[in-house]
Every structure is written in C-alpha cells, then in structure tokens.
Design an enzyme around this catalytic site. Structure first.
Site, PDB file in Angstrom:
ATOM      1  N   GLY A   1       8.111   1.123   0.805  1.00 37.32           N
ATOM      2  CA  GLY A   1       8.584   0.142  -0.161  1.00 37.32           C
ATOM      3  C   GLY A   1       7.591  -0.031  -1.276  1.00 37.32           C
ATOM      4  O   GLY A   1       6.476   0.496  -1.237  1.00 37.32           O
ATOM      5  N   GLU A   2       8.058  -0.737  -2.259  1.00 35.74           N
ATOM      6  CA  GLU A   2       7.192  -1.013  -3.374  1.00 35.74           C
ATOM      7  C   GLU A   2       7.354  -2.490  -3.674  1.00 35.74           C
ATOM      8  O   GLU A   2       8.446  -2.951  -3.992  1.00 35.74           O
ATOM      9  CB  GLU A   2       7.626  -0.146  -4.563  1.00 35.74           C
ATOM     10  N   GLY A   3       6.304  -3.219  -3.468  1.00 37.28           N
ATOM     11  CA  GLY A   3       6.379  -4.655  -3.693  1.00 37.28           C
ATOM     12  C   GLY A   3       5.880  -4.993  -5.073  1.00 37.28           C
ATOM     13  O   GLY A   3       5.574  -4.112  -5.876  1.00 37.28           O
TER      14      GLY A   3
ATOM     15  N   LYS B   1       2.161  -0.472  -3.605  1.00 35.62           N
ATOM     16  CA  LYS B   1       2.980   0.322  -2.688  1.00 35.62           C
ATOM     17  C   LYS B   1       2.715  -0.059  -1.241  1.00 35.62           C
ATOM     18  O   LYS B   1       1.604  -0.451  -0.894  1.00 35.62           O
ATOM     19  CB  LYS B   1       2.666   1.799  -2.887  1.00 35.62           C
ATOM     20  N   VAL B   2       3.733   0.091  -0.419  1.00 35.61           N
ATOM     21  CA  VAL B   2       3.599  -0.177   1.011  1.00 35.61           C
ATOM     22  C   VAL B   2       3.890   1.115   1.774  1.00 35.61           C
ATOM     23  O   VAL B   2       4.892   1.783   1.502  1.00 35.61           O
ATOM     24  CB  VAL B   2       4.590  -1.279   1.474  1.00 35.61           C
TER      25      VAL B   2
ATOM     26  N   ASP C   1       8.328 -16.946  -4.293  1.00 32.38           N
ATOM     27  CA  ASP C   1       9.164 -15.782  -4.586  1.00 32.38           C
ATOM     28  C   ASP C   1       9.918 -15.322  -3.341  1.00 32.38           C
ATOM     29  O   ASP C   1       9.955 -14.136  -3.024  1.00 32.38           O
ATOM     30  CB  ASP C   1       8.284 -14.657  -5.160  1.00 32.38           C
TER      31      ASP C   1
HETATM   32  P1  AMP Z   1       6.448  -6.562  -0.389  1.00 29.10           P
HETATM   33  O1  AMP Z   1       5.369  -6.090  -1.287  1.00 29.10           O
HETATM   34  O2  AMP Z   1       5.916  -7.364   0.754  1.00 29.10           O
HETATM   35  O3  AMP Z   1       7.578  -7.238  -1.114  1.00 29.10           O
HETATM   36  O4  AMP Z   1       7.051  -5.284   0.284  1.00 29.10           O
HETATM   37  C1  AMP Z   1       7.875  -4.377  -0.382  1.00 29.10           C
HETATM   38  C2  AMP Z   1       8.717  -3.645   0.631  1.00 29.10           C
HETATM   39  O5  AMP Z   1       7.856  -2.906   1.509  1.00 29.10           O
HETATM   40  C3  AMP Z   1       9.498  -4.573   1.555  1.00 29.10           C
HETATM   41  O6  AMP Z   1      10.753  -4.917   1.053  1.00 29.10           O
HETATM   42  C4  AMP Z   1       9.633  -3.715   2.801  1.00 29.10           C
HETATM   43  O7  AMP Z   1      10.698  -2.819   2.666  1.00 29.10           O
HETATM   44  C5  AMP Z   1       8.324  -2.964   2.829  1.00 29.10           C
HETATM   45  N1  AMP Z   1       7.346  -3.675   3.663  1.00 29.10           N
HETATM   46  C6  AMP Z   1       6.479  -4.642   3.299  1.00 29.10           C
HETATM   47  N2  AMP Z   1       5.746  -5.074   4.340  1.00 29.10           N
HETATM   48  C7  AMP Z   1       6.161  -4.376   5.402  1.00 29.10           C
HETATM   49  C8  AMP Z   1       5.819  -4.381   6.798  1.00 29.10           C
HETATM   50  N3  AMP Z   1       4.902  -5.196   7.287  1.00 29.10           N
HETATM   51  N4  AMP Z   1       6.472  -3.549   7.606  1.00 29.10           N
HETATM   52  C9  AMP Z   1       7.434  -2.714   7.106  1.00 29.10           C
HETATM   53  N5  AMP Z   1       7.797  -2.672   5.824  1.00 29.10           N
HETATM   54  C10 AMP Z   1       7.188  -3.485   4.973  1.00 29.10           C
END
Ligand code: AMP
Length: 314
Positions: A23-25, A29-30, A147
C-alpha cells in the site's frame, strides 16, 4: 544508540526482507516484509522526515512514543519497532515496523460491492463497535486521528478484528505535497467544521468520520462523495439541511462560510435505507452539526444499537 525506542539500522534490509508493496499511505510506502531473525511477517512503513531535518527531531520521537503507547490497545495497529536509517541520498528515514494485517476496510467494502452482497448487519455492528472502542481509547489519551477513513482501518478477515492505523503521525511527518498516484487525498470523511475552516479541532472531527464509515458499511457507497471542498459541503447540506445559527450557533462566523443554497434536512433513512431504528438514531447523533453535540466514542459504545452484540470477545 537508542532514543525513545528508536534503534539505528544502516539499512532496513539488514533486518528485513521486503516481500511486496502492499500500500501507499499518506506518508510513504508500506511493504509486507519478513523479519530475518524470527521469520515473522510484518508491515514495514518507510517514512521520510522533513526535508530540512538532520536526524530524528524530538517531535517525531514524541509521536513515536505516543504511537507505541496507543498501540497497546487491541483496536490500534501494533507498532512493534522503529528503526532509523538513511536513504540513497543520505536523508534520514524511519522504518516503522507494524504487525501485519491482511486487509483494510476499503478493500473489504469493495469486495462486497463487487459481489453484490450486503455486509451482514451483525458484521457492521461488530466492526463499528471496535472502531468506536479504538477511537475512544485514543480520545481518552487526548489524541485525535483527524483522518479516519476505510483505507486506514486495517482488518483481519478471519477474526473480523479491526484496527486503526496511520495514527498520530500527522504532525511528525512531512505533509504530502503531491498526491500519490493511486490515492487521492479524500474529503469524504471530513467534518463540516473542518471544511468550513474551524481552527479548533476536537474529538468530534473523528466522530464525523466514524459516522461516514458507518453509513458506508451499510450501503457500500460513500455517504458524502464530494470531489472538492465546496461539493463536499453541498453533499452534507443536501442530506442534513443547510446549517444556520439556530442549529449550529457560530457557524456563520467560520472562516470559509458563504451563502449556500437552502436545503431542509432529509430523513437519514433516505440515504441509509437498510439500517434499523437504533442504528439510524446512533448515526444521527454522530452527524450532529454542532461539534459539542456530536456523540462521543465512549457514549456511542453504550448506545442501544450495540445492546445485542457479544462484546466479550472484542
Ligand atoms: P497507511 O499509510 O497506514 O494509510 O497505509 C496504506 C495502506 O498500506 C493501507 O491501506 C493498507 O493497505 C496497507 N497497510 C498499512 N499498514 C498495514 C499493516 N500493518 N498491515 C498490512 N497492510 C498495511
């Protein structure tokens, strides 16, 4: 060297094997990654710091300790470790190591929308209770999320556990200048006082988001899908009526207030037809215009809507 639980890592790749980008928050990046020492699967979040910062600023360290403290709650995603490193340009980056969760509420809702099925009423209730519980815990510690949206509510599909992510980072990390390619900064969950330019944020801003998420779980469609700040307000006004000094004292003094078309309030059941009477009552209390009248997360947990839920396992 260890400062507020932040350990140094020349390269995060020493300790972790990146498996894939999940994912990309808002802040970076995650990745799904494997901790080499233990084989454990984790979520690795790489965050840039402010451009002009050298090393980790104390405000960030403070945020990290808040995050650590909050992540003791079962409904907040657990921060397991924080590692400091440098990217190719020599800039400081932080790697936040979180427990790995297999999906998020955005994907969960989308899968039901695609299959044409409704999310079972009891599942909606169970997810909402966990969301209120997590939010109540954060608010109890004086922390606003600011948010909340389906995208940063993580889930375990098997156990139906819901956990709040992306917490408390808002002040520590760089505010994104450009929008990421896939993720448009969404206004859909933004409270009217924020849209109208109020500078005094309260816990009520999160409860507005909780309300929007509640309705979306029931209908699988965003309640107020605005694509600009004005459109966002007009969506809200069309359903809840255009606010005035009578229903919301002080509204016309807010910075972005203008004259708007006059709408009268509609019944919430027109937008959320499949919700029962108790659910609609709770939703209405979460969608109060005046922030101080909006129900708190703690009070929401005691609402009759949740009476028939088995709360022991949550
Ligand atoms: P965030 O930056 O927390 O909004 O994360 C962006 C996206 O990354 C999220 O919508 C998830 O799809 C993925 N993601 C974030 N944290 C986690 C986690 N602890 N485990 C799995 N996926 C995650």
């Amino acid at each position: 060297m260890e400062k507020a639980g932040v350990t140094r890592a020349v390269s995060a790749m020493e300790a972790f094997e990146k498996l894939e980008k999940v994912g990309e928050g808002t802040y970076g990046k995650v990745y799904r990654a494997r901790e080499r020492a233990t084989g454990r699967i984790v979520a690795l979040k790489k965050t840039r710091l402010h451009e002009d910062e050298e090393g980790v600023p104390p405000t960030t360290l403070r945020e990290v300790s808040i995050l650590r403290m909050l992540s003791r709650d079962p409904h907040v995603v657990r921060l397991m470790d924080v590692k400091q490193g440098q990217n190719k340009e020599g800039k400081t980056v932080l790697y936040l190591v979180f427990e790995y969760m297999d999906t998020d509420l955005k994907k969960f809702i989308r899968s039901f929308r695609q299959s044409g099925e409704d999310i079972p009423a009891n599942t909606v209730k169970c997810l909402m209770f966990q969301l209120c519980k997590g939010v109540a815990f954060c608010h109890g510690h004086g922390i606003l999320h600011r948010d909340l949206k389906p995208h940063n509510l993580l889930m375990d599909r098997k156990t139906m556990m819901l956990k709040i992510a992306d917490l408390g980072l808002a002040r520590a990390f760089t505010v994104p200048i450009k929008k990421y390619t896939h993720e448009i900064l969404t206004l859909w969950y933004r409270a009217p006082e924020v849209l109208l330019g109020s500078t005094h944020y309260s816990t009520a801003v999160d409860m507005w988001s909780v309300a929007c998420i509640f309705a979306e779980l029931v209908t699988k469609q965003a309640l107020f899908p605005g694509d600009s700040e004005l459109q966002q307000l007009l969506h809200i006004f069309r359903l809840l009526g255009t606010p005035n000094e009578e229903v919301w004292p002080g509204v016309s003094k807010l910075m972005n207030w203008h004259e708007y078309p006059q709408w009268s309030p509609q019944n919430l059941s027109t937008s959320v037809p499949n919700l029962d009477k108790d659910g609609l009552d709770l939703l209405a209390q979460m969608l109060q215009y005046e922030p101080s009248k909006r129900i708190s997360a703690k009070k929401a947990m005691e609402h009759p809507y949740f009476d028939d839920l088995n709360k022991d396992s949550l």
